[in-house]
Design a protein around this motif. Structure first.
Motif, PDB file in Angstrom:
ATOM      1  N   GLU A   7       0.906  -1.437   0.101  1.00 45.02           N
ATOM      2  CA  GLU A   7      -0.233   0.316  -0.069  1.00 45.02           C
ATOM      3  C   GLU A   7       1.294   1.286  -0.289  1.00 45.02           C
ATOM      4  OE1 GLU A   7      -2.889  -0.010  -0.218  1.00 45.02           O
ATOM      5  OE2 GLU A   7      -3.938  -1.690   0.217  1.00 45.02           O
ATOM      6  N   PRO A   8       0.996   2.092  -1.282  1.00 45.25           N
ATOM      7  CA  PRO A   8       2.143   3.039  -0.998  1.00 45.25           C
ATOM      8  C   PRO A   8       1.659   4.058   0.039  1.00 45.25           C
ATOM      9  CG  PRO A   8       1.017   2.687  -3.474  1.00 45.25           C
ATOM     10  CD  PRO A   8       0.015   1.513  -2.723  1.00 45.25           C
ATOM     11  N   SER A  77      -6.027   9.255  -2.817  1.00 43.83           N
ATOM     12  CA  SER A  77      -4.633   8.607  -3.751  1.00 43.83           C
ATOM     13  C   SER A  77      -5.267   7.754  -4.673  1.00 43.83           C
ATOM     14  CB  SER A  77      -4.135   7.433  -2.883  1.00 43.83           C
ATOM     15  OG  SER A  77      -3.039   6.216  -3.221  1.00 43.83           O
ATOM     16  N   GLN A  79      -3.625   5.217  -7.527  1.00 45.31           N
ATOM     17  CA  GLN A  79      -2.620   4.554  -8.059  1.00 45.31           C
ATOM     18  C   GLN A  79      -2.991   4.012  -9.485  1.00 45.31           C
ATOM     19  OE1 GLN A  79      -3.716   1.193  -5.112  1.00 45.31           O
ATOM     20  NE2 GLN A  79      -2.576   1.979  -3.874  1.00 45.31           N
ATOM     21  N   GLU A  81      -2.009   1.111 -13.566  1.00 39.55           N
ATOM     22  CA  GLU A  81      -0.817   0.210 -13.432  1.00 39.55           C
ATOM     23  C   GLU A  81      -1.633   0.007 -14.521  1.00 39.55           C
ATOM     24  OE1 GLU A  81      -0.848  -4.363 -12.367  1.00 39.55           O
ATOM     25  OE2 GLU A  81      -2.810  -3.171 -12.012  1.00 39.55           O
ATOM     26  N   SER A 381      -1.036  12.757  -9.437  1.00 42.09           N
ATOM     27  CA  SER A 381      -0.557  11.355  -9.582  1.00 42.09           C
ATOM     28  C   SER A 381       0.672  11.412 -10.905  1.00 42.09           C
ATOM     29  CB  SER A 381      -1.140  10.449  -9.721  1.00 42.09           C
ATOM     30  OG  SER A 381      -0.399   9.021  -9.385  1.00 42.09           O
ATOM     31  N   GLN A 386       4.268   5.680 -10.794  1.00 44.81           N
ATOM     32  CA  GLN A 386       2.943   4.870 -10.349  1.00 44.81           C
ATOM     33  C   GLN A 386       3.737   3.815 -11.348  1.00 44.81           C
ATOM     34  OE1 GLN A 386       0.299   4.917  -8.078  1.00 44.81           O
ATOM     35  NE2 GLN A 386       1.157   6.377  -7.146  1.00 44.81           N
ATOM     36  N   GLU A 389       5.814   1.668  -9.704  1.00 46.72           N
ATOM     37  CA  GLU A 389       6.123   1.102  -8.219  1.00 46.72           C
ATOM     38  C   GLU A 389       5.487  -0.204  -8.252  1.00 46.72           C
ATOM     39  OE1 GLU A 389       4.885   3.658  -4.528  1.00 46.72           O
ATOM     40  OE2 GLU A 389       4.193   4.598  -5.970  1.00 46.72           O
ATOM     41  N   PHE A 390       4.190  -0.140  -9.668  1.00 45.25           N
ATOM     42  CA  PHE A 390       3.145  -1.490  -9.183  1.00 45.25           C
ATOM     43  C   PHE A 390       3.611  -2.349 -10.160  1.00 45.25           C
ATOM     44  CE2 PHE A 390       0.224   2.139  -7.697  1.00 45.25           C
ATOM     45  CZ  PHE A 390      -0.323   1.093  -6.661  1.00 45.25           C
TER      46      PHE A 390
END
Length: 828
Positions: A7-8, A77, A79, A81, A381, A386, A389-390
């Motif tokens: 969980e960022p 937040s 996220q 991907e 973001s 991102q 990161e994922f």
């Protein structure tokens, strides 16, 4: 099990719970955690997984991981991907908007029995949770609707107490007139709006609880939905709770969705009260109204639902979407909402958020909504960061963002279908079905096929719960027929009355032995195979049920309630007149060998009860009935008397048993002096915030505004940061921590039965401990034995004197049947 969490935003808390874990398995569980990642491993050895001397596994039950992330007063937040994004929005620190709530309670005949009891229990608890800034009223209905008060009233202590008494007095009878009840609730809010009696900037909610279809007044579901929608006119939110499986959930779903709310089914079970309370907690604290999400049109496409009428404390709004091929490097988002004006005067809005200009009147909303203040949250973001990161964590299930987008889209399409026209419905269904098949989701539009393993002799069929259109039928599905339907360890009868509804007093029998053997005869539609009966669990080792089909047309006889004497093992029949008959004696004198006494021979039901064998000579003798277990046994470290037995002879209302601010522990209870037992015990921890309420039926753990119910004598192993909860098969529930007093709760079923409290590691109490029991952990001064009677002493604590007597008591701390001990006994 090997569980990874990433969980960022950062993990704020993490806890595990298991129904099969024991202290012997504790070393098989490891939990590691840093700021953004957690790793849970459960690796028992083969020997740990096997029962001693058996081939069956002992690892049978649930393993649950609960966690949350750090939240701020921001736009949430985002996220990203594989070209998809998910936006989580749950801001912290916002003030609660005052609410006006009307509870609409079905009291028709079908609610009789446990349903109305659980509704009353939940309503009484919910009323206690109302904020002083809230207003409320109650509407109860059967064939006619009636309000509790002419107007909404503030949730003051006096009004809440009066409402509790009213709720407790509700009686069930008559039909179901949902239309008039709903229009009356809307009329009460309209009247208060017109008279400007609702607080500025408040929100208004209607909560309907019913278990059946409309049977009186307006009975056409479509007309009721139209009437209610026109009456509410977008001003209030309606939430529907459907009790059981006789209710038409589709009718309630459309009713709620048309009016900005949602519908939940309340499952008829022992924890229905908790389900009702949990639902109320979800809507108890509104934070924002008219919440909308905005994204640049050149950056995103195919966004799931992006506007919501209300945001409640403790909930999270999730929006997902697809990025365009040529999207900007930075994805920005705005979340707009409205706060109540009454919350702004106190300066409680966080300084980092700018309020947007003067409040604007909202079209179509009543006066209470006209004083709202616009507020905007912003977040952004970076796409490349991102994505990287994922992609890095190899253990992440890739395409998660895409699948979550598809899942949310399918759910929202299914919701839209409920209120859509026939032409629109077909297009929505086609798209939902296409997404379901493409992403392999099981939905109401798709099927899941489970193949039968080879060699299995007869199949087990899991049927969908029967809705209204099928409630007048019983189905024989083939294969051996059991008398009981099982769900986990809960058992309920497969019975139906002439109307198809289960009589309110069915379901009391809870056999503890084997289920009845298979019987070849199918259920007879509309006829109850099992008359109502109550069998004392203490006498029931085995129950065999058989049906005399020749008596199928005869009136069903009620099986008499029976009980057994714990010493003589005699079986007694309790008659309606209040007198008793010794059935075991009459069986010896009046019945032929191998045949039941006539008083246990109802026309269509045969009940055989096998008794445990009487103890033989040489076994441990039963404890004399005169020796009882005390209400509490206190372990007193560093004192001349190490053990003190306390009996409570005078109790009025809830008692503060223990309170230690340094330990962050408080124990309260209600003691019934007539029955010499605790009716409930409540343990509260300040850090972590945790509340545990024990009653004779079960234990309820409240954590993060959610309730979790556990039956006594079910194993439990829950590790919460700061506290470990364990329960063994004897029912001993322990709260332990390396630096805290260990507190235990136990359902004692020996002489003087009832809940019991245990205390261990009491040397950890601080000098500030207090309370009815806590006082004995201060400086206690013991006097010498009395000259005339050395079994009596005096003790002084905090200026009070108590007479202590040396008596024989049962030590309940190791569970029933207890051991005989000699201790100094004090009466409070």
């Amino acid at each position: 099990m090997d569980i990874h969490i990433f969980e960022p935003q950062g993990i704020s808390f993490l806890e595990t719970e298991s129904t099969f874990m024991t202290n012997e398995l504790a070393d098989a569980l490891t939990v590691s955690q840093n700021k953004t990642k957690a790793h849970i491993q459960f690796k028992p050895t083969l020997s740990q997984q096997m029962s001693p001397g058996q081939q069956d596994t002992v690892l049978d039950g649930n393993f649950i991981v609960r966690y949350d992330v750090h939240r701020t007063v921001s736009g949430g937040s985002i996220q990203i991907e594989s070209g998809y994004f998910v936006h989580y929005f749950a801001p912290e620190g916002l003030p609660t908007i005052p609410k006006n709530v009307i509870f609409v309670i079905d009291k028709s005949g079908s609610m009789r029995g446990r349903k109305i009891e659980q509704t009353q229990e939940a309503l009484i608890k919910i009323l206690d949770d109302l904020s002083p800034n809230d207003q409320f009223n109650l509407v109860s209905f059967s064939g006619e609707a009636a309000q509790w008060k002419p107007l909404l009233v503030p949730a003051s202590a006096e009004n809440v107490n009066q409402a509790r008494s009213y709720a407790d007095s509700i009686q069930t009878q008559g039909g179901t007139n949902i239309n008039d009840a709903m229009l009356l609730a809307v009329q009460l809010l309209d009247s208060a709006n017109q008279k400007e009696l609702l607080p500025e900037g408040s929100v208004s909610l209607i909560i309907l609880l019913t278990d059946g279809d409309p049977t009186m007044g307006e009975t056409n579901p479509a007309r009721i939905q139209k009437n209610v929608k026109e009456a509410i006119d977008g001003q209030y939110s309606l939430f529907c709770l459907g009790f059981g499986f006789d209710v038409s959930l589709a009718f309630l779903e459309k009713l709620a969705l048309d009016n900005g709310g949602l519908t939940r089914r309340i499952y008829e079970d022992s924890d229905s009260t908790l389900q009702l309370q949990d639902f109320y907690q979800e809507v108890a604290n509104p934070l924002l109204t008219a919440v909308t999400f905005e994204y640049p049109s050149n950056a995103v496409e195919e966004v799931s639902r992006d506007n919501f009428r209300l945001l409640f404390k403790g909930s999270e709004i999730v929006v997902a979407g697809k990025l365009r091929d040529q999207s900007p490097d930075v994805l920005s988002a705005k979340v707009r909402g409205q706060l109540g004006r009454s919350d702004l005067s106190s300066g409680s809005v966080p300084a980092m958020l700018a309020l947007e200009g003067p409040s604007l009147p909202l079209p179509g909303l009543g006066p209470s909504f006209q004083h709202m203040q616009n507020i905007t949250f912003q977040t952004e973001s970076r796409v490349a960061e991102q994505e990287n990161e994922f992609q890095n964590p190899k253990y992440i299930f890739h395409s998660f963002m895409e699948r979550l987008w598809a899942y949310l889209t399918i759910q929202q399409l299914l919701e839209q279908m409920i209120s859509a026209s026939d032409a629109e419905k077909q297009a929505l269904e086609t798209r939902a079905l296409s997404l379901s098949l493409h992403y392999s989701f099981v939905t109401p539009l798709t099927s899941m096929v489970v193949t039968k393993p080879e060699g299995k002799e007869w199949s087990e069929v899991a049927e969908k719960p029967v809705e209204t259109k099928n409630k007048h039928k019983n189905f024989y599905l083939g294969g051996p027929l059991s008398r009981f339907r099982t769900a986990g360890d809960r058992r309920s009868r497969i019975t139906a009355g002439p109307s198809g509804k289960t009589p309110s007093d069915l379901g009391r029998a809870r056999p503890q032995g084997p289920l009845s053997p298979p019987h070849p005869h199918p259920l007879m539609a509309g006829k109850s195979l099992l008359p109502d009966m109550l069998l004392a669990p203490s006498i029931l080792d085995e129950v065999f049920l058989g049906v005399d089909l020749r008596a199928g047309d005869a009136p069903q006889a009620r099986v008499p309630a029976v009980a057994s004497d714990p010493v003589t093992r005699r079986i007694w029949e309790r008659k309606a007149s209040g007198s008793s008959t010794d059935l075991s004696q009459s069986a010896k004198t009046a019945s032929p060998p191998g045949q039941l006494p006539a008083s246990l021979r109802p026309g269509a039901l045969l009940v055989l009860v096998s008794q445990p064998a009487l103890p033989t000579l040489g076994t441990t003798a039963a404890v004399p009935a005169a020796i009882q277990a005390p209400a509490v046994i206190l372990m007193l470290p560093r004192q001349s008397v190490a053990r003190l037995c306390v009996d409570i002879k005078h109790s009025q209302g809830p008692m503060n048993l223990l309170s230690d601010p340094d330990q962050g522990i408080e124990v309260t209870a209600q003691y019934e002096t007539e029955k010499a037992r605790f009716s409930w015990i409540e343990v509260t921890f300040k850090n972590p915030q945790l509340q545990v309420r024990a009653i004779p039926e079960h234990v309820v753990v409240t954590r993060n505004r959610r309730n979790f119910a556990y039956k006594w004598k079910e194993t439990l192993f829950s590790v919460i940061p700061g506290v470990k909860l364990t329960m063994d098969k004897a029912g001993l529930l322990l709260f332990s921590s390396p630096d805290r007093v260990t507190i235990g709760l136990l359902p004692w079923d020996g002489p003087g039965e009832g809940l019991r409290l245990l205390l261990r590691d009491t040397h950890r109490f601080s000098s500030r401990v207090g309370g009815t029991l806590g006082q004995f952990y201060q400086d206690v001064l013991w006097g010498p034995p009395a000259a005339a009677d050395d079994s009596k002493r005096m003790l002084r604590v905090q200026g009070l004197e108590y007479s202590a007597t040396r008596l024989l008591k049962l030590d309940y701390q190791e569970g029933s049947p207890g051991t005989e001990i000699s201790c100094w006994s004090v009466e409070l």
